[in-house]
Structures are given as C-alpha cells and as structure tokens.
Write an enzyme that holds these catalytic residues in place. Structure first.
Site, PDB file in Angstrom:
ATOM      1  N   HIS A 152       0.835  -1.206   0.000  1.00  0.00           N
ATOM      2  CA  HIS A 152       0.000   0.000   0.000  1.00  0.00           C
ATOM      3  C   HIS A 152       0.870   1.257   0.000  1.00  0.00           C
ATOM      4  O   HIS A 152       2.065   1.205   0.275  1.00  0.00           O
ATOM      5  CB  HIS A 152      -0.904   0.021   1.238  1.00  0.00           C
ATOM      6  CG  HIS A 152      -2.052  -0.928   1.160  1.00  0.00           C
ATOM      7  ND1 HIS A 152      -1.947  -2.242   1.540  1.00  0.00           N
ATOM      8  CD2 HIS A 152      -3.323  -0.761   0.728  1.00  0.00           C
ATOM      9  CE1 HIS A 152      -3.108  -2.855   1.356  1.00  0.00           C
ATOM     10  NE2 HIS A 152      -3.970  -1.982   0.855  1.00  0.00           N
ATOM     11  N   LYS A 156      -0.607   4.745   4.693  1.00  0.00           N
ATOM     12  CA  LYS A 156      -1.473   3.775   5.386  1.00  0.00           C
ATOM     13  C   LYS A 156      -0.996   3.572   6.821  1.00  0.00           C
ATOM     14  O   LYS A 156       0.193   3.384   7.068  1.00  0.00           O
ATOM     15  CB  LYS A 156      -1.519   2.443   4.623  1.00  0.00           C
ATOM     16  CG  LYS A 156      -2.473   1.449   5.262  1.00  0.00           C
ATOM     17  CD  LYS A 156      -2.897   0.360   4.304  1.00  0.00           C
ATOM     18  CE  LYS A 156      -3.789  -0.678   4.958  1.00  0.00           C
ATOM     19  NZ  LYS A 156      -5.071  -0.121   5.420  1.00  0.00           N
TER      20      LYS A 156
END
Ligand SMILES: NC(=O)C1=CN([C@@H]2O[C@H](COP(=O)(O)OP(=O)(O)OC[C@H]3O[C@@H](n4cnc5c(N)ncnc54)[C@H](OP(=O)(O)O)[C@@H]3O)[C@@H](O)[C@H]2O)C=CC1
Ligand SMILES: O=C(O)C1=N[C@H](C(=O)O)C[C@H](O)C1
Length: 259
Positions: A152, A156
């Site tokens: 990600h 995040k």
C-alpha cells in the site's frame, strides 16, 4: 426514491472518492459530508461540516445511510451516533475502516442491534472473489507453503491491511497452520506450517494483495491489484444503496454482491 447518504472522513483519500461517487450515482445524493476539523473545506462542491455536528446532521437530514472511511475510534463514534440518532427510520452504517482491535470491533458490531451495519475491509468486487478462490486453493493444495504480501501507499496506518487479515482468516479456516510470521529477520528459517505475512508501504500504491502457494515444484500466485480508489468508493455506494431501508443487523459485502 432518492437515497440520501452521509459521508464521514470526507476530506480523506477515500472520503473524497465517496463524495464524488455519490454525486455521480443516479438516484443518490450527499445528505452531508463531515470531517474532524474541515475549516470550511469543500469537496466536489459539498461543504464539509465539523464532526461535532454529527448528531444534529443525522436528525435534521435523516440520511438513509452513512458511509465511513476514517479510523477505528471515529468509526465507532459514528456508528454509535447513528444507533442513537432519533430519526424516523434507522440509519444504515457502512464502514470500510480497518485496523480495529478485537474489542473495538465487538463494540462496532454491537451497534447492529439497533441499525443495519455493514463492514467490509475491501469494497472491490475482485477482492471478494479472491477471498473465495484463496479458500478453495488452500483446500486443494494441502501441505503447500503459504505466504501473503500486501502493498500500500506510504500513508497507510494499519498493518497488515484489513484485507490481508480477512484473507488470513480464510486461509486459516481451511488449512492446518501453526500461526502467522510477520516478516523475517536474521537466523529465522521458515517453520513448516507457518504463514508468512509481509506488509510493504511505498509511494502512492493504491492497494495490492498477493497470496503465494508453493510446493511440489510449482507455485500458484493469486493477486488482486486495485488501480484506482474509485473501485472501493463504488462498492461502498453499492452497499449504502443496498442497506437503505433494511432492518437492524450485521451485513456483509458478499450479501450485496450475491443479491
Ligand atoms: N474497505 C475498503 O475498501 C477500504 C478501506 N480503507 C480504509 O479506510 C480508512 C481511511 O483510509 P484513507 O481514506 O486512506 O485515510 P485518510 O487518512 O486519507 O482519511 C481518513 C479521514 O478520516 C478523518 N478522520 C479521522 N478521525 C476522524 C474523526 N474522529 N472525525 C472525523 N474525521 C476523522 C481524517 O481526518 P484528518 O485528516 O483530520 O486526520 C481523514 O480525513 C483506513 O482504515 C483504510 O484502511 C481504505 C481504502 C479502501
Ligand atoms: O488503506 C488503504 O488504502 C486500503 N485499505 C484497505 C485494507 O486495509 O485492506 C483496503 C485497500 O487495500 C486499501
């Protein structure tokens, strides 16, 4: 009938996408958009209200559903606000927020005693298919090593991702595994029935999940790659329109897809 949808975390990466997706969806309108400290910000032409106004907004605008992508503590606060709101009909609560502790998640689920509530760690339809396929692959390949890699963007907060945890539950339900090993370092040979879990954070990557099954001189890689956050927003709006008018209870994204 128009489906009125409230959006929390409206200035966040996902909140912005959800506001845009609701505005673009025929038969849907943004009932309100809120965020922690919006300071007069507008998102896609909608003025973002401060989080402290949630009770007033719920009772004045009477949304059919609220879509939430924030953080565990705030998602819980918003779910409780929906459950306690004095509205003519129960307000559906759809949340894609991840990173809950077991205790916080149990508190979230408790709200479903008074409102329809749907939590999904991933609103991409392809991920729902991946969950199904991974379970089948593990059943078909007993004894194969299993590793999971999720990747990600660098903003995040939680790891492993909510989707990774969902996939891991599916893997564990279908195989004889001894536990999860989160990354490896130094003298650490692989234990025979462990599941390796690896979280990569880099740049602006939207979200990738890969399950690797290897054994018998072969490997199977099952990968989902989200190319745009719009895919999550579209799934969440599908869930919000689906949940509108339903009775109190706990629902899954699979219920939306399967109907
Ligand atoms: N289920 C799915 O399909 C997906 C789930 N997610 C999950 O959604 C969540 C949000 O992700 P993302 O949008 O990238 O995160 P962002 O940090 O970009 O956005 C979160 C937003 O929520 C706001 N917020 C946090 N706490 C509060 C509060 N108490 N009251 C009001 N607003 C609040 C933040 O405000 P501020 O800026 O002030 O901190 C921010 O605007 C994460 O848990 C992520 O894992 C993400 C993508 C897809
Ligand atoms: O934070 C994100 O961005 C994402 N979070 C979800 C998760 O934790 O699984 C879903 C998606 O992968 C994007």
């Amino acid at each position: 009938m128009t489906v009125e949808i409230g959006v929390t975390g409206a200035t966040g990466r996902m909140g912005r996408e959800v506001v845009a997706a609701v505005r673009d969806r025929e038969g849907c309108e943004v009932a309100f958009a809120i965020n922690r400290e919006p300071d007069g910000v507008t998102v896609d032409g909608t003025t973002v209200e401060p989080a402290g106004k949630i009770d007033t907004l719920l009772e004045e605008r009477e949304p059919d559903a609220v879509v939430d992508f924030t953080g565990p503590a705030s998602a819980l606060e918003y779910a409780r606000a929906c459950a306690e709101a004095e509205t003519d009909a129960p307000v559906g609560f759809v949340t894609g927020t991840t990173g809950f502790s077991d205790e916080a998640f149990a508190d979230l689920e408790a709200a479903s005693e008074s409102i329809p509530l749907l939590h999904a760690p991933n609103f991409a339809r392809g991920v729902q298919a991946l969950v199904n396929v991974v379970g089948q692959a593990v059943r078909n390949l007993p004894g194969y090593d299993v590793e999971l890699v999720e990747t990600h963007h660098n903003g995040k907060r939680d790891a492993p991702s909510g989707t990774a945890n969902r996939l891991l539950s599916e893997i564990e339900a279908n195989g004889e595994f001894t536990g999860r090993n989160h990354g490896r370092e130094g003298e650490e040979p692989r234990e025979e029935r462990e599941i390796g879990v690896h979280a990569l954070r880099a740049g602006t990557i939207t979200g990738e999940h890969e399950v690797v099954l290897a054994g018998n001189d072969e490997e199977l890689r099952l990968t989902h790659r989200a190319e745009d956050r719009g895919v999550f927003a579209a799934g969440a709006v599908d869930a919000a329109t689906w949940i509108a008018g339903r009775k109190a209870g706990r629902y899954e994204f699979a219920d939306v897809i399967d109907e």
